[in-house]
Design a protein around this motif. Structure first.
Motif, PDB file in Angstrom:
ATOM      1  N   HIS A   1       7.447  74.828  18.479  1.00 62.23           N
ATOM      2  CA  HIS A   1       8.505  74.114  19.192  1.00 62.23           C
ATOM      3  C   HIS A   1       9.571  75.057  19.756  1.00 62.23           C
ATOM      4  O   HIS A   1      10.337  74.666  20.645  1.00 62.23           O
ATOM      5  CB  HIS A   1       9.158  73.047  18.300  1.00 62.23           C
ATOM      6  CG  HIS A   1      10.017  73.597  17.210  1.00 62.23           C
ATOM      7  ND1 HIS A   1       9.564  73.776  15.931  1.00 62.23           N
ATOM      8  CD2 HIS A   1      11.300  74.013  17.208  1.00 62.23           C
ATOM      9  CE1 HIS A   1      10.541  74.268  15.188  1.00 62.23           C
ATOM     10  NE2 HIS A   1      11.597  74.428  15.939  1.00 62.23           N
TER      11      HIS A   1
ATOM     12  N   ARG B   1       6.414  69.433  33.320  1.00 57.85           N
ATOM     13  CA  ARG B   1       7.070  69.431  32.009  1.00 57.85           C
ATOM     14  C   ARG B   1       7.094  70.845  31.422  1.00 57.85           C
ATOM     15  O   ARG B   1       8.090  71.272  30.851  1.00 57.85           O
ATOM     16  CB  ARG B   1       6.329  68.476  31.066  1.00 57.85           C
ATOM     17  CG  ARG B   1       6.920  68.377  29.686  1.00 57.85           C
ATOM     18  CD  ARG B   1       6.027  67.604  28.732  1.00 57.85           C
ATOM     19  NE  ARG B   1       4.641  68.044  28.742  1.00 57.85           N
ATOM     20  CZ  ARG B   1       4.208  69.210  28.290  1.00 57.85           C
ATOM     21  NH1 ARG B   1       5.071  70.067  27.771  1.00 57.85           N
ATOM     22  NH2 ARG B   1       2.942  69.541  28.343  1.00 57.85           N
ATOM     23  N   ALA B   2       5.974  71.562  31.579  1.00 53.08           N
ATOM     24  CA  ALA B   2       5.921  72.921  31.032  1.00 53.08           C
ATOM     25  C   ALA B   2       6.781  73.896  31.821  1.00 53.08           C
ATOM     26  O   ALA B   2       7.254  74.892  31.278  1.00 53.08           O
ATOM     27  CB  ALA B   2       4.468  73.397  31.005  1.00 53.08           C
TER      28      ALA B   2
ATOM     29  N   GLY C   1       5.514  78.252  28.363  1.00 54.89           N
ATOM     30  CA  GLY C   1       5.144  76.864  28.607  1.00 54.89           C
ATOM     31  C   GLY C   1       3.650  76.692  28.424  1.00 54.89           C
ATOM     32  O   GLY C   1       2.874  77.596  28.756  1.00 54.89           O
TER      33      GLY C   1
ATOM     34  N   ASN D   1       9.530  61.900  30.489  1.00 50.67           N
ATOM     35  CA  ASN D   1       8.709  63.071  30.176  1.00 50.67           C
ATOM     36  C   ASN D   1       9.406  64.355  30.604  1.00 50.67           C
ATOM     37  O   ASN D   1       9.417  65.351  29.870  1.00 50.67           O
ATOM     38  CB  ASN D   1       7.350  62.967  30.888  1.00 50.67           C
ATOM     39  CG  ASN D   1       6.282  62.295  30.044  1.00 50.67           C
ATOM     40  OD1 ASN D   1       5.546  62.960  29.330  1.00 50.67           O
ATOM     41  ND2 ASN D   1       6.227  60.975  30.105  1.00 50.67           N
TER      42      ASN D   1
ATOM     43  N   ALA E   1      11.606  67.685  28.081  1.00 53.91           N
ATOM     44  CA  ALA E   1      11.521  69.151  28.144  1.00 53.91           C
ATOM     45  C   ALA E   1      12.834  69.753  28.643  1.00 53.91           C
ATOM     46  O   ALA E   1      13.228  70.844  28.213  1.00 53.91           O
ATOM     47  CB  ALA E   1      10.365  69.572  29.036  1.00 53.91           C
TER      48      ALA E   1
ATOM     49  N   ALA F   1       6.860  70.615  23.854  1.00 49.25           N
ATOM     50  CA  ALA F   1       7.985  70.277  24.742  1.00 49.25           C
ATOM     51  C   ALA F   1       9.319  70.731  24.149  1.00 49.25           C
ATOM     52  O   ALA F   1      10.375  70.370  24.678  1.00 49.25           O
ATOM     53  CB  ALA F   1       8.000  68.777  24.994  1.00 49.25           C
TER      54      ALA F   1
END
Lengths: 298, 240
Positions: free
Chosen positions: B74, B149-150, B82, B99, B103, A191
Protein backbone atom coordinates in the motif's frame (compact mmCIF):
# COMPACT_ATOMS: atom_id res chain seq x y z
CA UNK A 1 -53.37 -1.14 14.46
CA UNK A 2 -51.25 -1.16 11.29
CA UNK A 3 -50.15 2.41 11.95
CA UNK A 4 -49.07 1.51 15.47
CA UNK A 5 -47.16 -1.52 14.18
CA UNK A 6 -45.30 0.80 11.83
CA UNK A 7 -44.38 3.20 14.64
CA UNK A 8 -43.15 0.41 16.93
CA UNK A 9 -41.45 -1.42 14.10
CA UNK A 10 -39.62 1.60 12.74
CA UNK A 11 -38.37 2.55 16.21
CA UNK A 12 -36.99 -0.89 17.01
CA UNK A 13 -35.88 -1.32 13.39
CA UNK A 14 -33.75 1.81 13.59
CA UNK A 15 -31.93 0.32 16.59
CA UNK A 16 -31.46 -3.00 14.79
CA UNK A 17 -30.18 -1.13 11.73
CA UNK A 18 -27.61 0.78 13.78
CA UNK A 19 -26.31 -2.45 15.29
CA UNK A 20 -26.34 -4.25 11.96
CA UNK A 21 -24.13 -1.62 10.28
CA UNK A 22 -21.09 -2.63 12.32
CA UNK A 23 -21.84 -6.32 11.84
CA UNK A 24 -22.17 -6.02 8.08
CA UNK A 25 -19.02 -3.89 7.78
CA UNK A 26 -16.97 -6.34 9.84
CA UNK A 27 -18.30 -9.27 7.84
CA UNK A 28 -17.77 -7.49 4.53
CA UNK A 29 -14.20 -6.55 5.40
CA UNK A 30 -12.92 -9.53 7.35
CA UNK A 31 -15.25 -12.22 5.98
CA UNK A 32 -16.25 -13.59 9.34
CA UNK A 33 -19.47 -13.50 11.37
CA UNK A 34 -18.70 -11.82 14.69
CA UNK A 35 -21.01 -13.33 17.28
CA UNK A 36 -19.59 -10.96 19.91
CA UNK A 37 -21.07 -7.94 18.13
CA UNK A 38 -24.28 -7.99 20.17
CA UNK A 39 -22.20 -7.68 23.33
CA UNK A 40 -20.92 -4.31 22.14
CA UNK A 41 -24.54 -3.10 22.35
CA UNK A 42 -24.85 -4.49 25.88
CA UNK A 43 -21.56 -3.00 27.00
CA UNK A 44 -22.50 0.33 25.44
CA UNK A 45 -25.76 0.36 27.37
CA UNK A 46 -24.11 -0.48 30.71
CA UNK A 47 -21.20 1.91 30.16
CA UNK A 48 -23.73 4.69 29.56
CA UNK A 49 -25.46 3.67 32.79
CA UNK A 50 -22.16 4.03 34.64
CA UNK A 51 -21.28 7.38 33.06
CA UNK A 52 -24.78 8.81 33.58
CA UNK A 53 -24.64 7.64 37.18
CA UNK A 54 -21.24 9.27 37.65
CA UNK A 55 -22.53 12.59 36.25
CA UNK A 56 -25.51 12.50 38.59
CA UNK A 57 -29.18 13.39 38.27
CA UNK A 58 -30.50 16.26 36.19
CA UNK A 59 -33.91 17.53 35.13
CA UNK A 60 -35.47 15.64 32.20
CA UNK A 61 -35.29 17.33 28.81
CA UNK A 62 -38.86 18.52 28.04
CA UNK A 63 -41.27 15.58 27.88
CA UNK A 64 -38.45 12.99 27.84
CA UNK A 65 -37.68 10.73 30.79
CA UNK A 66 -33.95 11.52 30.69
CA UNK A 67 -31.80 14.60 30.89
CA UNK A 68 -28.55 15.78 29.36
CA UNK A 69 -26.41 13.38 31.42
CA UNK A 70 -27.70 10.44 29.40
CA UNK A 71 -26.85 12.22 26.14
CA UNK A 72 -23.33 12.84 27.44
CA UNK A 73 -23.22 9.22 28.59
CA UNK A 74 -24.32 8.09 25.12
CA UNK A 75 -21.38 9.93 23.55
CA UNK A 76 -18.96 8.58 26.15
CA UNK A 77 -20.21 5.02 25.84
CA UNK A 78 -19.86 5.16 22.04
CA UNK A 79 -16.22 6.17 22.43
CA UNK A 80 -15.52 3.59 25.14
CA UNK A 81 -17.27 0.75 23.29
CA UNK A 82 -15.44 1.69 20.09
CA UNK A 83 -12.17 1.28 22.01
CA UNK A 84 -13.41 -2.01 23.48
CA UNK A 85 -14.19 -3.34 19.99
CA UNK A 86 -10.79 -2.24 18.66
CA UNK A 87 -9.07 -3.77 21.68
CA UNK A 88 -10.90 -7.06 21.20
CA UNK A 89 -9.70 -7.13 17.62
CA UNK A 90 -6.15 -6.28 18.62
CA UNK A 91 -5.97 -8.83 21.42
CA UNK A 92 -7.91 -11.68 19.83
CA UNK A 93 -9.11 -11.48 16.24
CA UNK A 94 -6.07 -9.89 14.60
CA UNK A 95 -3.82 -12.65 15.90
CA UNK A 96 -6.25 -15.34 14.76
CA UNK A 97 -6.59 -13.75 11.31
CA UNK A 98 -2.86 -14.26 10.80
CA UNK A 99 -2.82 -17.94 11.69
CA UNK A 100 -6.38 -19.23 12.04
CA UNK A 101 -9.19 -20.18 9.71
CA UNK A 102 -12.59 -18.52 9.37
CA UNK A 103 -14.22 -21.08 11.65
CA UNK A 104 -11.57 -20.39 14.32
CA UNK A 105 -12.54 -16.73 14.25
CA UNK A 106 -16.25 -17.54 14.55
CA UNK A 107 -15.70 -19.87 17.51
CA UNK A 108 -13.43 -17.27 19.11
CA UNK A 109 -16.17 -14.67 18.73
CA UNK A 110 -18.57 -17.03 20.54
CA UNK A 111 -16.05 -17.27 23.36
CA UNK A 112 -15.57 -13.52 23.46
CA UNK A 113 -19.34 -13.05 23.55
CA UNK A 114 -19.70 -15.34 26.56
CA UNK A 115 -16.79 -13.67 28.35
CA UNK A 116 -18.12 -10.15 27.77
CA UNK A 117 -21.64 -11.10 28.89
CA UNK A 118 -20.42 -12.95 31.96
CA UNK A 119 -18.31 -9.96 32.98
CA UNK A 120 -21.41 -7.75 32.95
CA UNK A 121 -23.45 -10.32 34.85
CA UNK A 122 -20.69 -10.47 37.43
CA UNK A 123 -20.59 -6.71 37.80
CA UNK A 124 -24.28 -5.80 37.56
CA UNK A 125 -26.12 -9.03 38.34
CA UNK A 126 -28.81 -10.66 36.19
CA UNK A 127 -31.58 -8.24 37.18
CA UNK A 128 -32.74 -5.51 34.79
CA UNK A 129 -31.53 -1.92 35.14
CA UNK A 130 -33.15 1.32 33.98
CA UNK A 131 -31.74 4.70 33.07
CA UNK A 132 -34.76 6.25 34.78
CA UNK A 133 -37.87 5.10 36.60
CA UNK A 134 -39.92 8.03 35.30
CA UNK A 135 -43.03 7.15 33.31
CA UNK A 136 -42.63 7.84 29.59
CA UNK A 137 -45.29 10.24 28.27
CA UNK A 138 -46.97 9.33 25.00
CA UNK A 139 -47.99 11.58 22.15
CA UNK A 140 -50.72 10.92 19.57
CA UNK A 141 -49.17 10.94 16.08
CA UNK A 142 -52.37 10.24 14.17
CA UNK A 143 -55.38 7.96 14.14
CA UNK A 144 -54.42 4.78 16.01
CA UNK A 145 -50.79 5.90 16.32
CA UNK A 146 -49.10 6.69 19.61
CA UNK A 147 -45.45 6.84 20.58
CA UNK A 148 -43.56 7.87 23.66
CA UNK A 149 -41.45 10.98 23.45
CA UNK A 150 -38.50 8.76 24.31
CA UNK A 151 -39.24 6.59 21.25
CA UNK A 152 -39.36 9.67 19.03
CA UNK A 153 -36.11 11.02 20.47
CA UNK A 154 -34.40 7.66 19.96
CA UNK A 155 -35.72 7.46 16.41
CA UNK A 156 -34.47 10.98 15.68
CA UNK A 157 -31.02 10.25 17.06
CA UNK A 158 -30.87 6.94 15.18
CA UNK A 159 -31.76 8.69 11.91
CA UNK A 160 -29.05 11.30 12.53
CA UNK A 161 -26.46 8.57 13.16
CA UNK A 162 -27.56 6.61 10.08
CA UNK A 163 -27.39 9.71 7.88
CA UNK A 164 -23.96 10.57 9.27
CA UNK A 165 -22.80 7.03 8.52
CA UNK A 166 -24.24 7.16 5.01
CA UNK A 167 -22.47 10.48 4.34
CA UNK A 168 -19.23 9.11 5.76
CA UNK A 169 -19.37 6.09 3.47
CA UNK A 170 -20.32 7.97 0.30
CA UNK A 171 -18.78 11.44 0.61
CA UNK A 172 -15.47 11.03 2.42
CA UNK A 173 -12.11 9.50 1.44
CA UNK A 174 -12.33 7.26 4.52
CA UNK A 175 -15.73 5.88 3.48
CA UNK A 176 -14.58 5.30 -0.08
CA UNK A 177 -11.50 3.52 1.24
CA UNK A 178 -13.67 1.30 3.48
CA UNK A 179 -15.85 0.35 0.52
CA UNK A 180 -12.78 -0.28 -1.63
CA UNK A 181 -11.13 -2.58 0.93
CA UNK A 182 -14.41 -4.44 1.40
CA UNK A 183 -14.74 -5.01 -2.35
CA UNK A 184 -11.14 -5.88 -3.25
CA UNK A 185 -8.45 -5.73 -0.52
CA UNK A 186 -5.52 -6.39 -2.87
CA UNK A 187 -6.56 -3.68 -5.33
CA UNK A 188 -7.13 -1.32 -2.40
CA UNK A 189 -3.52 -1.86 -1.31
CA UNK A 190 -2.35 -1.09 -4.84
CA UNK A 191 -4.40 2.12 -4.69
CA UNK A 192 -2.44 3.25 -1.63
CA UNK A 193 -4.90 2.22 1.08
CA UNK A 194 -3.56 0.59 4.25
CA UNK A 195 -6.07 -2.22 4.97
CA UNK A 196 -4.93 -2.51 8.61
CA UNK A 197 -5.97 1.11 9.22
CA UNK A 198 -9.36 0.50 7.60
CA UNK A 199 -9.91 -2.60 9.75
CA UNK A 200 -9.19 -0.56 12.90
CA UNK A 201 -11.60 2.18 11.81
CA UNK A 202 -14.29 -0.42 11.04
CA UNK A 203 -14.05 -1.90 14.53
CA UNK A 204 -14.22 1.58 16.07
CA UNK A 205 -17.28 2.57 14.02
CA UNK A 206 -19.01 -0.77 14.51
CA UNK A 207 -18.46 -0.65 18.26
CA UNK A 208 -19.70 2.94 18.52
CA UNK A 209 -22.87 2.29 16.53
CA UNK A 210 -23.62 -0.92 18.45
CA UNK A 211 -23.23 1.05 21.68
CA UNK A 212 -25.76 3.60 20.48
CA UNK A 213 -28.21 0.78 19.66
CA UNK A 214 -27.71 -0.61 23.15
CA UNK A 215 -28.32 2.75 24.82
CA UNK A 216 -31.45 3.33 22.73
CA UNK A 217 -32.71 -0.15 23.65
CA UNK A 218 -32.02 0.68 27.28
CA UNK A 219 -33.99 3.94 27.03
CA UNK A 220 -37.04 2.35 25.38
CA UNK A 221 -37.01 -1.04 27.16
CA UNK A 222 -34.47 -1.92 29.87
CA UNK A 223 -30.89 -3.04 30.41
CA UNK A 224 -30.14 -6.75 30.84
CA UNK A 225 -26.86 -8.64 30.37
CA UNK A 226 -28.51 -10.76 27.67
CA UNK A 227 -29.95 -7.82 25.70
CA UNK A 228 -27.16 -7.83 23.10
CA UNK A 229 -27.23 -11.58 22.66
CA UNK A 230 -30.99 -11.44 22.07
CA UNK A 231 -30.39 -8.65 19.55
CA UNK A 232 -27.87 -10.76 17.63
CA UNK A 233 -30.34 -12.72 15.50
CA UNK A 234 -32.20 -9.59 14.32
CA UNK A 235 -28.80 -7.99 13.61
CA UNK A 236 -27.69 -10.90 11.42
CA UNK A 237 -31.11 -11.02 9.76
CA UNK A 238 -30.89 -7.29 8.94
CA UNK A 239 -27.32 -7.59 7.62
CA UNK A 240 -28.18 -10.59 5.43
CA UNK A 241 -31.44 -9.05 4.29
CA UNK A 242 -29.71 -5.85 3.23
CA UNK A 243 -26.72 -7.60 1.66
CA UNK A 244 -23.48 -8.29 3.48
CA UNK A 245 -21.15 -5.28 3.38
CA UNK A 246 -23.87 -2.76 2.50
CA UNK A 247 -24.50 0.07 4.96
CA UNK A 248 -27.79 1.24 3.39
CA UNK A 249 -28.75 -2.43 3.16
CA UNK A 250 -28.22 -2.88 6.90
CA UNK A 251 -30.34 0.20 7.61
CA UNK A 252 -33.19 -0.96 5.37
CA UNK A 253 -32.85 -4.54 6.59
CA UNK A 254 -33.11 -3.32 10.18
CA UNK A 255 -36.31 -1.43 9.43
CA UNK A 256 -37.87 -4.43 7.67
CA UNK A 257 -36.95 -6.79 10.52
CA UNK A 258 -38.22 -4.29 13.09
CA UNK A 259 -41.57 -3.90 11.34
CA UNK A 260 -41.89 -7.67 10.78
CA UNK A 261 -41.19 -8.31 14.47
CA UNK A 262 -43.72 -5.67 15.53
CA UNK A 263 -46.32 -7.12 13.17
CA UNK A 264 -45.80 -10.62 14.56
CA UNK A 265 -46.88 -9.61 18.08
CA UNK A 266 -50.60 -9.06 17.33
CA UNK A 267 -50.65 -11.72 14.62
CA UNK A 268 -48.79 -14.61 16.25
CA UNK A 269 -48.01 -13.54 19.81
CA UNK A 270 -45.00 -11.93 21.45
CA UNK A 271 -43.37 -15.31 22.09
CA UNK A 272 -42.80 -15.73 18.32
CA UNK A 273 -41.29 -12.28 17.85
CA UNK A 274 -37.71 -13.55 17.74
CA UNK A 275 -38.61 -16.33 15.32
CA UNK A 276 -39.78 -13.77 12.76
CA UNK A 277 -36.27 -12.45 12.22
CA UNK A 278 -35.07 -16.00 11.67
CA UNK A 279 -37.84 -16.73 9.14
CA UNK A 280 -37.17 -13.50 7.22
CA UNK A 281 -33.43 -14.27 7.17
CA UNK A 282 -34.01 -17.81 5.88
CA UNK A 283 -36.45 -16.61 3.25
CA UNK A 284 -33.96 -14.05 1.98
CA UNK A 285 -31.14 -16.60 1.90
CA UNK A 286 -33.31 -18.94 -0.16
CA UNK A 287 -34.71 -16.33 -2.55
CA UNK A 288 -31.84 -13.86 -2.91
CA UNK A 289 -28.70 -14.94 -1.02
CA UNK A 290 -26.86 -11.72 -1.91
CA UNK A 291 -29.51 -9.60 -0.13
CA UNK A 292 -31.37 -6.49 -1.25
CA UNK A 293 -28.21 -4.45 -1.85
CA UNK A 294 -25.93 -7.42 -2.47
CA UNK A 295 -22.80 -6.69 -4.42
CA UNK A 296 -23.21 -2.94 -4.37
CA UNK A 297 -21.22 -2.21 -1.25
CA UNK A 298 -21.39 1.17 0.32
CA UNK B 1 18.64 7.43 -14.10
CA UNK B 2 17.41 3.89 -13.56
CA UNK B 3 13.81 4.03 -12.40
CA UNK B 4 13.51 0.35 -11.49
CA UNK B 5 16.38 -2.04 -10.80
CA UNK B 6 15.73 -5.71 -10.13
CA UNK B 7 18.64 -7.92 -9.08
CA UNK B 8 18.72 -11.72 -8.83
CA UNK B 9 15.08 -11.77 -7.84
CA UNK B 10 13.69 -15.02 -6.46
CA UNK B 11 9.99 -14.83 -5.60
CA UNK B 12 6.85 -16.91 -5.29
CA UNK B 13 3.76 -17.67 -3.25
CA UNK B 14 5.55 -20.49 -1.42
CA UNK B 15 9.15 -19.62 -0.51
CA UNK B 16 10.07 -23.29 -0.87
CA UNK B 17 8.81 -23.33 -4.46
CA UNK B 18 9.83 -20.03 -6.06
CA UNK B 19 8.30 -19.20 -9.42
CA UNK B 20 10.70 -16.40 -10.35
CA UNK B 21 14.24 -17.72 -10.14
CA UNK B 22 17.01 -15.19 -10.37
CA UNK B 23 15.80 -12.43 -12.71
CA UNK B 24 17.69 -9.16 -13.11
CA UNK B 25 16.98 -6.08 -15.20
CA UNK B 26 17.18 -2.29 -15.24
CA UNK B 27 14.41 -0.03 -16.48
CA UNK B 28 15.08 3.61 -17.27
CA UNK B 29 12.56 6.45 -17.11
CA UNK B 30 10.64 6.85 -20.36
CA UNK B 31 11.44 3.31 -21.52
CA UNK B 32 9.14 0.34 -22.01
CA UNK B 33 10.36 -3.09 -20.96
CA UNK B 34 8.20 -6.03 -22.04
CA UNK B 35 8.16 -9.22 -19.98
CA UNK B 36 7.15 -12.06 -22.29
CA UNK B 37 6.95 -15.81 -22.17
CA UNK B 38 4.63 -18.78 -22.10
CA UNK B 39 1.98 -19.40 -19.45
CA UNK B 40 3.52 -20.24 -16.09
CA UNK B 41 6.84 -18.60 -16.96
CA UNK B 42 6.63 -16.30 -13.93
CA UNK B 43 5.82 -13.00 -15.67
CA UNK B 44 2.83 -12.05 -13.52
CA UNK B 45 4.51 -13.33 -10.37
CA UNK B 46 7.49 -11.09 -11.10
CA UNK B 47 5.21 -8.09 -11.63
CA UNK B 48 3.35 -8.83 -8.39
CA UNK B 49 6.63 -9.19 -6.52
CA UNK B 50 7.62 -5.73 -7.75
CA UNK B 51 4.22 -4.45 -6.55
CA UNK B 52 4.66 -6.08 -3.13
CA UNK B 53 1.88 -8.64 -3.52
CA UNK B 54 4.13 -11.70 -3.71
CA UNK B 55 6.87 -12.71 -1.26
CA UNK B 56 10.42 -11.94 -2.35
CA UNK B 57 12.61 -14.85 -1.23
CA UNK B 58 15.92 -13.26 -2.20
CA UNK B 59 17.36 -10.60 -4.45
CA UNK B 60 16.46 -6.93 -4.47
CA UNK B 61 14.13 -4.37 -6.04
CA UNK B 62 15.18 -0.71 -6.10
CA UNK B 63 12.83 2.11 -7.07
CA UNK B 64 14.73 5.26 -8.05
CA UNK B 65 17.70 3.96 -6.07
CA UNK B 66 15.72 3.16 -2.92
CA UNK B 67 15.25 -0.48 -1.87
CA UNK B 68 11.62 -1.63 -1.73
CA UNK B 69 12.32 -4.69 0.42
CA UNK B 70 10.35 -3.71 3.52
CA UNK B 71 7.92 -1.31 1.87
CA UNK B 72 4.37 -2.75 2.07
CA UNK B 73 2.26 -2.88 -1.09
CA UNK B 74 0.00 0.00 0.00
CA UNK B 75 2.99 2.33 0.42
CA UNK B 76 4.52 1.64 -3.01
CA UNK B 77 2.15 3.93 -4.93
CA UNK B 78 3.25 6.76 -2.65
CA UNK B 79 6.88 5.86 -3.40
CA UNK B 80 6.22 6.14 -7.13
CA UNK B 81 5.17 2.68 -8.28
CA UNK B 82 1.80 2.19 -9.97
CA UNK B 83 0.47 -1.29 -10.72
CA UNK B 84 -2.39 -2.39 -12.98
CA UNK B 85 -3.48 -5.99 -12.29
CA UNK B 86 -4.75 -8.22 -15.08
CA UNK B 87 -8.18 -8.95 -13.57
CA UNK B 88 -10.40 -7.22 -11.02
CA UNK B 89 -8.45 -4.05 -11.67
CA UNK B 90 -11.23 -1.54 -10.89
CA UNK B 91 -13.59 -1.20 -7.95
CA UNK B 92 -16.72 -2.32 -9.77
CA UNK B 93 -19.14 -1.19 -7.05
CA UNK B 94 -17.75 2.36 -7.00
CA UNK B 95 -18.23 5.03 -9.64
CA UNK B 96 -15.50 5.96 -12.09
CA UNK B 97 -15.00 9.24 -10.21
CA UNK B 98 -14.72 7.38 -6.90
CA UNK B 99 -12.16 4.98 -8.36
CA UNK B 100 -10.01 7.94 -9.34
CA UNK B 101 -10.61 9.78 -6.06
CA UNK B 102 -9.40 6.76 -4.05
CA UNK B 103 -5.97 6.80 -5.66
CA UNK B 104 -5.87 10.62 -5.63
CA UNK B 105 -6.36 10.56 -1.84
CA UNK B 106 -2.64 9.96 -1.35
CA UNK B 107 -1.89 13.34 -2.98
CA UNK B 108 -1.99 16.70 -1.18
CA UNK B 109 -5.61 17.92 -1.06
CA UNK B 110 -4.89 20.92 -3.31
CA UNK B 111 -3.53 18.75 -6.12
CA UNK B 112 -6.22 16.07 -6.27
CA UNK B 113 -8.78 17.74 -8.53
CA UNK B 114 -6.07 18.75 -11.01
CA UNK B 115 -4.72 15.21 -11.30
CA UNK B 116 -8.20 13.73 -11.73
CA UNK B 117 -8.89 16.29 -14.47
CA UNK B 118 -5.59 15.39 -16.11
CA UNK B 119 -6.53 11.70 -16.15
CA UNK B 120 -9.94 12.48 -17.64
CA UNK B 121 -8.17 14.45 -20.36
CA UNK B 122 -5.73 11.60 -21.01
CA UNK B 123 -8.60 9.07 -21.12
CA UNK B 124 -11.57 11.04 -22.53
CA UNK B 125 -13.88 7.97 -22.55
CA UNK B 126 -13.83 8.06 -18.76
CA UNK B 127 -15.00 11.66 -18.54
CA UNK B 128 -18.42 10.85 -19.99
CA UNK B 129 -18.82 7.81 -17.74
CA UNK B 130 -17.44 9.27 -14.54
CA UNK B 131 -20.72 9.23 -12.61
CA UNK B 132 -21.52 5.63 -13.56
CA UNK B 133 -20.48 2.45 -11.76
CA UNK B 134 -17.08 1.16 -12.89
CA UNK B 135 -18.60 -2.31 -13.09
CA UNK B 136 -20.67 -1.18 -16.07
CA UNK B 137 -17.69 -0.09 -18.18
CA UNK B 138 -16.62 -2.05 -21.24
CA UNK B 139 -13.40 -4.07 -21.09
CA UNK B 140 -11.42 -1.33 -22.82
CA UNK B 141 -12.83 1.39 -20.58
CA UNK B 142 -12.02 -0.66 -17.51
CA UNK B 143 -8.45 -1.00 -18.68
CA UNK B 144 -8.25 2.77 -19.20
CA UNK B 145 -9.70 3.39 -15.73
CA UNK B 146 -7.23 0.96 -14.18
CA UNK B 147 -4.37 2.76 -15.93
CA UNK B 148 -5.70 6.17 -14.91
CA UNK B 149 -6.00 5.01 -11.28
CA UNK B 150 -2.39 3.80 -11.32
CA UNK B 151 -1.14 6.97 -13.01
CA UNK B 152 -3.01 9.51 -10.91
CA UNK B 153 -0.24 9.80 -8.35
CA UNK B 154 2.25 10.47 -11.18
CA UNK B 155 4.36 7.35 -10.55
CA UNK B 156 7.91 6.98 -11.82
CA UNK B 157 7.22 3.35 -12.77
CA UNK B 158 4.02 1.85 -14.16
CA UNK B 159 3.70 -1.94 -14.06
CA UNK B 160 0.92 -3.55 -16.12
CA UNK B 161 -0.07 -7.20 -16.02
CA UNK B 162 -1.44 -8.19 -19.44
CA UNK B 163 -3.41 -5.03 -20.24
CA UNK B 164 -4.45 -6.49 -23.62
CA UNK B 165 -6.17 -9.55 -22.09
CA UNK B 166 -9.75 -9.86 -23.31
CA UNK B 167 -9.60 -6.80 -25.58
CA UNK B 168 -10.37 -6.66 -29.28
CA UNK B 169 -7.38 -6.16 -31.62
CA UNK B 170 -8.49 -2.56 -32.21
CA UNK B 171 -8.59 -1.83 -28.49
CA UNK B 172 -5.25 -3.54 -27.98
CA UNK B 173 -3.82 -1.05 -30.44
CA UNK B 174 -5.40 1.84 -28.52
CA UNK B 175 -4.02 0.60 -25.20
CA UNK B 176 -0.53 0.09 -26.62
CA UNK B 177 -0.55 3.54 -28.21
CA UNK B 178 -1.57 5.03 -24.86
CA UNK B 179 1.30 3.22 -23.17
CA UNK B 180 3.70 4.72 -25.68
CA UNK B 181 2.24 8.18 -24.86
CA UNK B 182 2.65 7.53 -21.13
CA UNK B 183 6.27 6.44 -21.55
CA UNK B 184 6.92 9.58 -23.60
CA UNK B 185 6.14 11.63 -20.50
CA UNK B 186 9.09 10.01 -18.70
CA UNK B 187 7.28 7.18 -16.94
CA UNK B 188 9.11 3.84 -16.96
CA UNK B 189 6.73 1.10 -18.13
CA UNK B 190 7.10 -2.58 -17.20
CA UNK B 191 4.70 -4.44 -19.46
CA UNK B 192 3.79 -8.08 -18.83
CA UNK B 193 2.17 -9.44 -21.98
CA UNK B 194 0.96 -12.62 -23.66
CA UNK B 195 0.41 -10.68 -26.86
CA UNK B 196 4.05 -10.83 -27.95
CA UNK B 197 3.55 -9.07 -31.25
CA UNK B 198 1.75 -6.08 -29.73
CA UNK B 199 4.24 -5.78 -26.87
CA UNK B 200 7.34 -5.98 -29.07
CA UNK B 201 5.86 -3.33 -31.33
CA UNK B 202 6.12 -0.72 -28.58
CA UNK B 203 8.82 -2.08 -26.25
CA UNK B 204 12.30 -0.59 -26.15
CA UNK B 205 13.58 -3.77 -24.51
CA UNK B 206 12.15 -7.17 -23.77
CA UNK B 207 12.86 -10.17 -21.59
CA UNK B 208 11.49 -13.57 -22.44
CA UNK B 209 11.03 -15.69 -19.34
CA UNK B 210 10.93 -19.46 -19.35
CA UNK B 211 10.38 -21.35 -16.10
CA UNK B 212 11.18 -18.29 -14.03
CA UNK B 213 14.47 -17.44 -15.74
CA UNK B 214 15.44 -15.06 -18.55
CA UNK B 215 15.73 -17.16 -21.74
CA UNK B 216 16.12 -14.27 -24.21
CA UNK B 217 16.80 -10.57 -23.76
CA UNK B 218 17.28 -7.71 -26.14
CA UNK B 219 15.80 -4.70 -27.87
CA UNK B 220 12.17 -4.92 -28.88
CA UNK B 221 12.92 -4.71 -32.59
CA UNK B 222 15.85 -7.15 -32.29
CA UNK B 223 13.74 -9.81 -30.62
CA UNK B 224 10.91 -9.26 -33.06
CA UNK B 225 13.32 -10.01 -35.92
CA UNK B 226 15.05 -12.91 -34.16
CA UNK B 227 14.10 -16.11 -36.05
CA UNK B 228 14.35 -18.22 -32.90
CA UNK B 229 12.01 -15.93 -30.98
CA UNK B 230 9.68 -15.65 -33.94
CA UNK B 231 9.53 -19.44 -34.23
CA UNK B 232 8.76 -19.86 -30.56
CA UNK B 233 6.47 -16.94 -29.81
CA UNK B 234 5.28 -15.36 -33.02
CA UNK B 235 3.83 -18.38 -34.76
CA UNK B 236 6.96 -19.02 -36.81
CA UNK B 237 6.65 -15.82 -38.82
CA UNK B 238 8.51 -12.56 -38.58
CA UNK B 239 6.39 -9.70 -37.37
CA UNK B 240 5.54 -7.01 -39.80
Amino acid sequence: MIAQILVDGITSGAMIGLGAIGLTLTYGLLRFANFAHGEFATWGAYLALLVAGAIGPADPLGPLTFGWPLLAALAASMVLTALLAAALDGVLFRRLRRHGSAITLVIASFGASLALRSALEFGFGPQPWYYTRDIAMTVRLGPGMRATWDQLAVLGLAIVLMLAMHLLMTRTPLGRAMRAVSENPDLARLAGIDPARIVRVTWLLGGALAASAGVFLGVTVQLRPSMGFELLLPLFAAAILGGIGSVPGAMLGGLIIGIAEAASVPLAGAQYRAAVAFVVMLAMLLVRPSGLFGGRGG
Amino acid sequence: MTALAVRDLVAGYDPALPIVRGVSFDLAGGAILALLGPNGAGKSTLAKAVAGLVTVVSGSIHLRGTPLGDVPAHARLRRGLGFVPQTDNVFAGLTVAENLAIAAAILPRAGRAGRIAAMLTLFPDLAAARRGAAGRLSGGQRQMLAMARALIAAPAVLVLDEPSAGLSPKLVGVVMARLRDIAATGVAVLLVEQNVRAALAIADHALILVEGRVAHAGGGATLRDDPAVAALYLGGRHAA
